[in-house]
Write a protein that holds these residues in place. Structure first.
Motif, PDB file in Angstrom:
ATOM      1  N   ASP A  57       0.829  -1.196   0.000  1.00  0.00           N
ATOM      2  CA  ASP A  57       0.000   0.000   0.000  1.00  0.00           C
ATOM      3  C   ASP A  57       0.867   1.250   0.000  1.00  0.00           C
ATOM      4  O   ASP A  57       1.930   1.287   0.621  1.00  0.00           O
ATOM      5  CB  ASP A  57      -0.911   0.024   1.242  1.00  0.00           C
ATOM      6  CG  ASP A  57      -1.925  -1.107   1.221  1.00  0.00           C
ATOM      7  OD1 ASP A  57      -2.310  -1.537   0.120  1.00  0.00           O
ATOM      8  OD2 ASP A  57      -2.331  -1.552   2.313  1.00  0.00           O
ATOM      9  N   LYS A  58       0.381   2.277  -0.670  1.00  0.00           N
ATOM     10  CA  LYS A  58       1.069   3.561  -0.687  1.00  0.00           C
ATOM     11  C   LYS A  58       0.924   4.199   0.693  1.00  0.00           C
ATOM     12  O   LYS A  58      -0.175   4.244   1.244  1.00  0.00           O
ATOM     13  CB  LYS A  58       0.444   4.465  -1.751  1.00  0.00           C
ATOM     14  CG  LYS A  58       1.115   5.802  -1.878  1.00  0.00           C
ATOM     15  CD  LYS A  58       0.483   6.591  -3.014  1.00  0.00           C
ATOM     16  CE  LYS A  58       1.118   7.946  -3.153  1.00  0.00           C
ATOM     17  NZ  LYS A  58       0.548   8.713  -4.266  1.00  0.00           N
ATOM     18  N   PRO A  59       2.031   4.679   1.273  1.00  0.00           N
ATOM     19  CA  PRO A  59       1.951   5.321   2.588  1.00  0.00           C
ATOM     20  C   PRO A  59       1.035   6.541   2.555  1.00  0.00           C
ATOM     21  O   PRO A  59       0.899   7.206   1.523  1.00  0.00           O
ATOM     22  CB  PRO A  59       3.396   5.734   2.879  1.00  0.00           C
ATOM     23  CG  PRO A  59       4.224   4.826   2.032  1.00  0.00           C
ATOM     24  CD  PRO A  59       3.401   4.578   0.804  1.00  0.00           C
ATOM     25  N   GLY A  60       0.444   6.838   3.689  1.00  0.00           N
ATOM     26  CA  GLY A  60      -0.458   7.979   3.810  1.00  0.00           C
ATOM     27  C   GLY A  60       0.284   9.308   3.811  1.00  0.00           C
ATOM     28  O   GLY A  60       1.518   9.358   3.832  1.00  0.00           O
ATOM     29  N   PHE A  61      -0.496  10.390   3.832  1.00  0.00           N
ATOM     30  CA  PHE A  61       0.098  11.722   3.761  1.00  0.00           C
ATOM     31  C   PHE A  61       0.924  12.085   4.985  1.00  0.00           C
ATOM     32  O   PHE A  61       1.726  13.014   4.936  1.00  0.00           O
ATOM     33  CB  PHE A  61      -0.983  12.781   3.493  1.00  0.00           C
ATOM     34  CG  PHE A  61      -1.889  13.047   4.646  1.00  0.00           C
ATOM     35  CD1 PHE A  61      -1.616  14.082   5.534  1.00  0.00           C
ATOM     36  CD2 PHE A  61      -3.024  12.274   4.866  1.00  0.00           C
ATOM     37  CE1 PHE A  61      -2.447  14.332   6.601  1.00  0.00           C
ATOM     38  CE2 PHE A  61      -3.852  12.517   5.939  1.00  0.00           C
ATOM     39  CZ  PHE A  61      -3.571  13.550   6.816  1.00  0.00           C
ATOM     40  N   THR A  62       0.767  11.359   6.079  1.00  0.00           N
ATOM     41  CA  THR A  62       1.571  11.658   7.271  1.00  0.00           C
ATOM     42  C   THR A  62       2.980  11.094   7.173  1.00  0.00           C
ATOM     43  O   THR A  62       3.869  11.526   7.877  1.00  0.00           O
ATOM     44  CB  THR A  62       0.901  11.109   8.544  1.00  0.00           C
ATOM     45  OG1 THR A  62       0.709   9.698   8.394  1.00  0.00           O
ATOM     46  CG2 THR A  62      -0.436  11.784   8.800  1.00  0.00           C
ATOM     47  N   ASP A  63       3.179  10.136   6.272  1.00  0.00           N
ATOM     48  CA  ASP A  63       4.507   9.544   6.051  1.00  0.00           C
ATOM     49  C   ASP A  63       5.057  10.099   4.741  1.00  0.00           C
ATOM     50  O   ASP A  63       5.055   9.442   3.706  1.00  0.00           O
ATOM     51  CB  ASP A  63       4.409   8.021   6.001  1.00  0.00           C
ATOM     52  CG  ASP A  63       5.751   7.337   5.812  1.00  0.00           C
ATOM     53  OD1 ASP A  63       6.790   8.031   5.778  1.00  0.00           O
ATOM     54  OD2 ASP A  63       5.767   6.096   5.673  1.00  0.00           O
TER      55      ASP A  63
END
Length: 89
Positions: free
Chosen positions: A45-51
């Motif tokens: 999965d693509k990391p979220g905006f916090t990472d």
């Protein structure tokens, strides 16, 4: 071990011995080429905006989707060679 595999292994050692740290974009390119060369197309999965760092790494690797592992190894070797000669930063 093929010639490109030998060069790739040597480039992995050489990149650790560079006289100065490459810029962030070059580091991302090195990371993406290494991942494509060793693991193939991006997965997970693509990391979220916090990472943010993880997101940029994922996107750099995803940009190489479909690139053959041998091609990625050769491009990695060429990039490391250009860094050693001071052509890229």
């Amino acid at each position: 071990m093929s010639d490109v595999n030998t060069q790739f292994a040597q480039a992995q050692d050489d990149v650790q011995q560079l006289p100065e740290r490459p810029g962030n974009l070059t580091l991302l390119r090195l990371y993406a080429l290494f991942k494509q060369a060793t693991e193939g197309d991006v997965h997970g999965d693509k990391p979220g905006f916090t990472d943010i760092v993880g997101k940029y790494k994922y996107e750099a690797w995803a940009a190489l989707q479909g690139t053959a592992q041998e091609t990625a190894k050769q491009q990695y070797v060429e990039l490391v060679e250009s860094l050693k000669s001071g052509a890229t930063s």
